[in-house]
Motif scaffolding. Structure first.
Motif, PDB file in Angstrom:
ATOM      1  N   ARG A 129       0.795  -1.088   0.157  1.00 21.93           N
ATOM      2  CA  ARG A 129      -0.182  -0.484   0.165  1.00 21.93           C
ATOM      3  C   ARG A 129       0.857   1.278   0.158  1.00 21.93           C
ATOM      4  O   ARG A 129       0.487   2.172  -0.726  1.00 21.93           O
ATOM      5  CB  ARG A 129      -0.606  -0.590   1.542  1.00 21.93           C
ATOM      6  N   TYR A 130       1.961   1.417   0.836  1.00 22.25           N
ATOM      7  CA  TYR A 130       2.838   2.446   0.937  1.00 22.25           C
ATOM      8  C   TYR A 130       4.625   2.172   0.465  1.00 22.25           C
ATOM      9  O   TYR A 130       4.417   0.639   1.267  1.00 22.25           O
ATOM     10  CB  TYR A 130       2.277   3.053   2.538  1.00 22.25           C
ATOM     11  N   THR A 131       5.144   2.576  -0.323  1.00 16.95           N
ATOM     12  CA  THR A 131       6.159   2.317  -0.436  1.00 16.95           C
ATOM     13  C   THR A 131       7.404   3.320  -1.021  1.00 16.95           C
ATOM     14  O   THR A 131       7.099   4.012  -1.391  1.00 16.95           O
ATOM     15  CB  THR A 131       5.736   1.205  -1.433  1.00 16.95           C
ATOM     16  N   SER A 132       8.088   3.096  -0.577  1.00 13.89           N
ATOM     17  CA  SER A 132       9.601   4.051  -0.748  1.00 13.89           C
ATOM     18  C   SER A 132      10.191   3.419  -1.869  1.00 13.89           C
ATOM     19  O   SER A 132      11.772   4.038  -2.268  1.00 13.89           O
ATOM     20  CB  SER A 132      10.234   4.535   0.445  1.00 13.89           C
ATOM     21  N   GLY A 133       9.350   2.456  -2.521  1.00 13.85           N
ATOM     22  CA  GLY A 133      10.747   1.430  -3.190  1.00 13.85           C
ATOM     23  C   GLY A 133      10.326   2.136  -4.927  1.00 13.85           C
ATOM     24  O   GLY A 133       9.435   3.394  -5.210  1.00 13.85           O
ATOM     25  N   ASP A 134      10.617   1.593  -5.757  1.00 18.58           N
ATOM     26  CA  ASP A 134      10.547   1.842  -7.124  1.00 18.58           C
ATOM     27  C   ASP A 134       9.624   2.257  -7.951  1.00 18.58           C
ATOM     28  O   ASP A 134       8.985   2.648  -8.669  1.00 18.58           O
ATOM     29  CB  ASP A 134      11.835   1.109  -8.063  1.00 18.58           C
ATOM     30  N   HIS A 135       9.022   0.600  -6.946  1.00 20.63           N
ATOM     31  CA  HIS A 135       7.212   0.921  -7.347  1.00 20.63           C
ATOM     32  C   HIS A 135       6.666   1.930  -6.819  1.00 20.63           C
ATOM     33  O   HIS A 135       4.920   1.673  -7.368  1.00 20.63           O
ATOM     34  CB  HIS A 135       6.772  -0.596  -7.140  1.00 20.63           C
ATOM     35  N   PHE A 136       6.601   2.754  -5.669  1.00 19.04           N
ATOM     36  CA  PHE A 136       5.987   3.672  -6.063  1.00 19.04           C
ATOM     37  C   PHE A 136       5.538   4.340  -7.319  1.00 19.04           C
ATOM     38  O   PHE A 136       4.730   5.128  -6.481  1.00 19.04           O
ATOM     39  CB  PHE A 136       6.933   5.348  -5.429  1.00 19.04           C
ATOM     40  N   LEU A 137       6.668   4.510  -8.105  1.00 19.37           N
ATOM     41  CA  LEU A 137       6.177   5.555  -9.558  1.00 19.37           C
ATOM     42  C   LEU A 137       5.000   4.523  -9.786  1.00 19.37           C
ATOM     43  O   LEU A 137       3.910   5.126 -11.060  1.00 19.37           O
ATOM     44  CB  LEU A 137       7.463   5.051 -10.332  1.00 19.37           C
TER      45      LEU A 137
ATOM     46  N   GLU B 109      -8.133  -3.747   9.954  1.00 21.78           N
ATOM     47  CA  GLU B 109      -8.343  -3.901  11.661  1.00 21.78           C
ATOM     48  C   GLU B 109      -7.239  -4.932  11.569  1.00 21.78           C
ATOM     49  O   GLU B 109      -6.890  -5.595  12.665  1.00 21.78           O
ATOM     50  CB  GLU B 109      -9.742  -4.882  11.767  1.00 21.78           C
ATOM     51  N   ALA B 110      -6.107  -4.962  10.864  1.00 19.97           N
ATOM     52  CA  ALA B 110      -5.086  -6.072  11.008  1.00 19.97           C
ATOM     53  C   ALA B 110      -3.928  -4.989  11.745  1.00 19.97           C
ATOM     54  O   ALA B 110      -4.085  -3.880  11.724  1.00 19.97           O
ATOM     55  CB  ALA B 110      -4.720  -6.329   9.575  1.00 19.97           C
ATOM     56  N   ASP B 111      -3.433  -5.962  12.348  1.00 26.59           N
ATOM     57  CA  ASP B 111      -1.584  -5.400  13.269  1.00 26.59           C
ATOM     58  C   ASP B 111      -1.147  -4.494  11.980  1.00 26.59           C
ATOM     59  O   ASP B 111      -0.507  -4.088  12.464  1.00 26.59           O
ATOM     60  CB  ASP B 111      -1.184  -6.138  14.667  1.00 26.59           C
ATOM     61  N   MET B 112      -0.318  -5.186  11.052  1.00 23.14           N
ATOM     62  CA  MET B 112       0.298  -5.489   9.950  1.00 23.14           C
ATOM     63  C   MET B 112      -0.126  -5.889   8.306  1.00 23.14           C
ATOM     64  O   MET B 112      -0.779  -7.158   7.968  1.00 23.14           O
ATOM     65  CB  MET B 112       1.713  -6.050  10.303  1.00 23.14           C
ATOM     66  N   TYR B 113      -0.118  -4.749   7.783  1.00 23.22           N
ATOM     67  CA  TYR B 113       0.028  -5.744   6.629  1.00 23.22           C
ATOM     68  C   TYR B 113       1.941  -4.989   5.760  1.00 23.22           C
ATOM     69  O   TYR B 113       2.153  -4.342   6.153  1.00 23.22           O
ATOM     70  CB  TYR B 113      -0.247  -4.133   5.744  1.00 23.22           C
ATOM     71  N   MET B 114       1.428  -6.895   5.829  1.00 27.95           N
ATOM     72  CA  MET B 114       3.600  -7.502   4.864  1.00 27.95           C
ATOM     73  C   MET B 114       3.113  -7.691   2.932  1.00 27.95           C
ATOM     74  O   MET B 114       2.136  -8.549   3.065  1.00 27.95           O
ATOM     75  CB  MET B 114       3.598  -8.067   5.614  1.00 27.95           C
ATOM     76  N   ALA B 115       3.630  -7.161   2.457  1.00 32.68           N
ATOM     77  CA  ALA B 115       4.045  -7.266   1.269  1.00 32.68           C
ATOM     78  C   ALA B 115       5.270  -6.671   0.519  1.00 32.68           C
ATOM     79  O   ALA B 115       6.274  -7.594   1.265  1.00 32.68           O
ATOM     80  CB  ALA B 115       3.627  -5.237   0.552  1.00 32.68           C
ATOM     81  N   GLY B 116       5.504  -7.468  -1.258  1.00 29.66           N
ATOM     82  CA  GLY B 116       6.770  -7.566  -2.142  1.00 29.66           C
ATOM     83  C   GLY B 116       6.427  -6.471  -2.609  1.00 29.66           C
ATOM     84  O   GLY B 116       6.338  -5.000  -2.720  1.00 29.66           O
ATOM     85  N   HIS B 117       6.680  -6.982  -3.754  1.00 30.29           N
ATOM     86  CA  HIS B 117       6.501  -6.254  -5.225  1.00 30.29           C
ATOM     87  C   HIS B 117       8.123  -5.522  -5.281  1.00 30.29           C
ATOM     88  O   HIS B 117       8.304  -5.265  -6.275  1.00 30.29           O
ATOM     89  CB  HIS B 117       5.938  -5.693  -5.128  1.00 30.29           C
ATOM     90  N   ASP B 118       7.923  -5.056  -4.388  1.00 25.72           N
ATOM     91  CA  ASP B 118       9.426  -3.650  -4.703  1.00 25.72           C
ATOM     92  C   ASP B 118      10.515  -4.701  -3.297  1.00 25.72           C
ATOM     93  O   ASP B 118      10.389  -5.601  -3.107  1.00 25.72           O
ATOM     94  CB  ASP B 118       9.439  -2.501  -3.412  1.00 25.72           C
ATOM     95  N   HIS B 119      11.709  -4.730  -4.506  1.00 30.04           N
ATOM     96  CA  HIS B 119      12.663  -5.630  -3.873  1.00 30.04           C
ATOM     97  C   HIS B 119      13.851  -5.470  -3.033  1.00 30.04           C
ATOM     98  O   HIS B 119      15.009  -4.705  -3.781  1.00 30.04           O
ATOM     99  CB  HIS B 119      13.680  -6.199  -5.027  1.00 30.04           C
ATOM    100  N   ASN B 120      13.266  -4.632  -1.098  1.00 30.21           N
ATOM    101  CA  ASN B 120      14.040  -3.914  -0.736  1.00 30.21           C
ATOM    102  C   ASN B 120      13.169  -4.588   0.657  1.00 30.21           C
ATOM    103  O   ASN B 120      11.898  -5.700   0.716  1.00 30.21           O
ATOM    104  CB  ASN B 120      13.872  -2.818  -0.749  1.00 30.21           C
ATOM    105  N   LEU B 121      13.633  -3.520   1.377  1.00 31.97           N
ATOM    106  CA  LEU B 121      13.080  -4.084   3.448  1.00 31.97           C
ATOM    107  C   LEU B 121      12.681  -2.748   3.270  1.00 31.97           C
ATOM    108  O   LEU B 121      13.832  -2.213   3.403  1.00 31.97           O
ATOM    109  CB  LEU B 121      14.175  -4.674   3.831  1.00 31.97           C
TER     110      LEU B 121
END
Length: 389
Positions: free
Chosen positions: A272-280, A300-312
């Motif tokens: 949903r939010y990212t500072s990686g290249d897919h921000f664009l 209503e969850a404590d965390m949303y975990m994603a991938g897509h951008d190749h970073n941490l």
């Protein structure tokens, strides 16, 4: 039993090139630290979290196992002392070797964008295995999508299953663990020739040698979206490619709301939010309905975990003002990294970011406390966040 490792240093790790002012490089505020410490110290619908009894596997060597495993294709439970995992839906699986008598503790590894079969994927797998051995056993691995580059798999006998999944994770600390996977844009959808159902159907194959069988019982994808409960931790896997109808959002948001688990973690491919290249390009999907679907489920969850951008990356709660208690994390460096363009801003609530090295996330839940770590492919602990509900 050794449960936590000692950090050898508290300092900003290499590669924090996009660290925002909101990050805490001192490691003092908010229970965070950054450092270079050593890690040596089937249908397209949703699977249910309620375990059934059809085809349930055996329980062998489990002290007070307390494990409910059901649904067609359910596997065995071996040596899992009270793992407390509830799984169902097509292809419900097994837990082997997650020995743990501490009922309040759940240990999970999170990886994403893994499907290369390259050296980096194997190095990350080595460190995952070492971490699980060090802490006395993990309970599960979650995979944030893009499981097979570059165009997914076409069927359950696709040649990629071995070099891009079975072989990299054939490690002593990982063997027997369930790998709960979701789909990415390289697995199916407009930018892939992969077949979604193939990854779902692989979960249901019997284990063994020869045609029509799989090498191990690690892979779990009972449906394209589903949920799994492990003791007091409830995991909700979503398909971020499928956002054109309200079915998934309605179904999964109801499951999140109904859960009485202490911890609720939603995981999917697109952030949903990212500072990686897919921000664009992320907003083009978001404006088409992906953001609304994600938000309906993670709010209503404590965390949303994603991938897509190749970073941490770790983003503080409060980033989505309408969901003020949800943290956001990206673990998408399971086999490669990609530097973000200079045009991409650091997220205003960013606490940690690196695209300099491959790695994974480790989550340790004990009662109402969560310890979150990013660990790189060389074993260095890059970031630690302590969270208490």
């Amino acid at each position: 039993m050794a449960l936590l490792l000692a950090l050898a240093a508290v300092s900003c790790g290499a590669g924090d090139s996009k660290m925002s002012p909101g990050g805490d490089p001192t490691g003092v505020g908010g229970g965070e630290s950054h450092g270079g410490g050593s890690a040596a110290e089937g249908r397209a619908g949703g699977g249910s979290a309620e375990a059934g009894g059809v085809g349930a596997g055996s329980v062998s060597g489990a002290a007070d196992a307390g494990i409910e495993v059901g649904g067609p294709g359910a596997g065995s439970v071996v040596g899992a002392a009270d793992a407390g995992i509830e799984i169902s839906g097509p292809g419900a699986g097994s837990v082997v070797g997650a020995a743990d008598t501490e009922l309040r503790v759940v240990r999970i590894i999170a990886i994403g964008d893994t499907g290369e079969g390259n050296l980096a994927q194997h190095q990350v797998a080595d460190r995952m295995s070492e971490k699980c051995i060090e802490v006395g056993g993990c309970h599960a691995v979650i995979m944030n999508g893009d499981n097979f580059y570059a165009h997914g798999v076409t069927d359950t006998s696709d040649a990629q299953w071995g070099p891009k999944f079975e072989q990299p994770y054939d490690r002593p600390g990982l063997n027997g663990l369930p790998f709960y996977a979701v789909l990415g844009n390289h697995d199916h959808g407009p930018s892939s020739s992969g077949v979604r159902q193939a990854q779902i159907d692989y979960s249901q194959l019997p284990v063994g040698g020869g045609q029509g069988k799989r090498v191990s019982d690690k892979w779990h994808m009972p449906a394209s979206y589903y949920d799994v409960r492990i003791r007091h931790v409830h995991l909700f896997g979503i398909d971020t490619i499928d956002f054109t109808s309200n079915d998934q959002a309605d179904d999964m948001s109801a499951r999140v709301a109904a859960s009485d688990a202490t911890w609720k973690i939603v995981f999917g491919h697109h952030p949903r939010y990212t500072s990686g290249d897919h921000f664009l390009d992320n907003d083009s999907f978001g404006s088409s309905g992906m953001y609304a679907m994600q938000r309906a489920i993670y709010c209503e969850a404590d965390m949303y975990m994603a991938g897509h951008d190749h970073n941490l990356e770790f983003i503080d709660k409060g980033r989505d003002p309408g969901c003020p208690n949800t943290y956001f994390a990206i673990s998408g460096a399971g086999s490669k990294t990609r530097a973000a363009s200079a045009a991409v801003p650091a997220d205003p609530r960013q606490l940690f970011y690196t695209d300099a090295i491959e790695g994974f996330a480790y989550l340790r839940f004990e009662g109402d406390s969560l310890r979150f770590e990013f660990i790189d492919k060389l074993g260095a602990v890059l970031y630690v966040k302590e969270i208490t509900r």
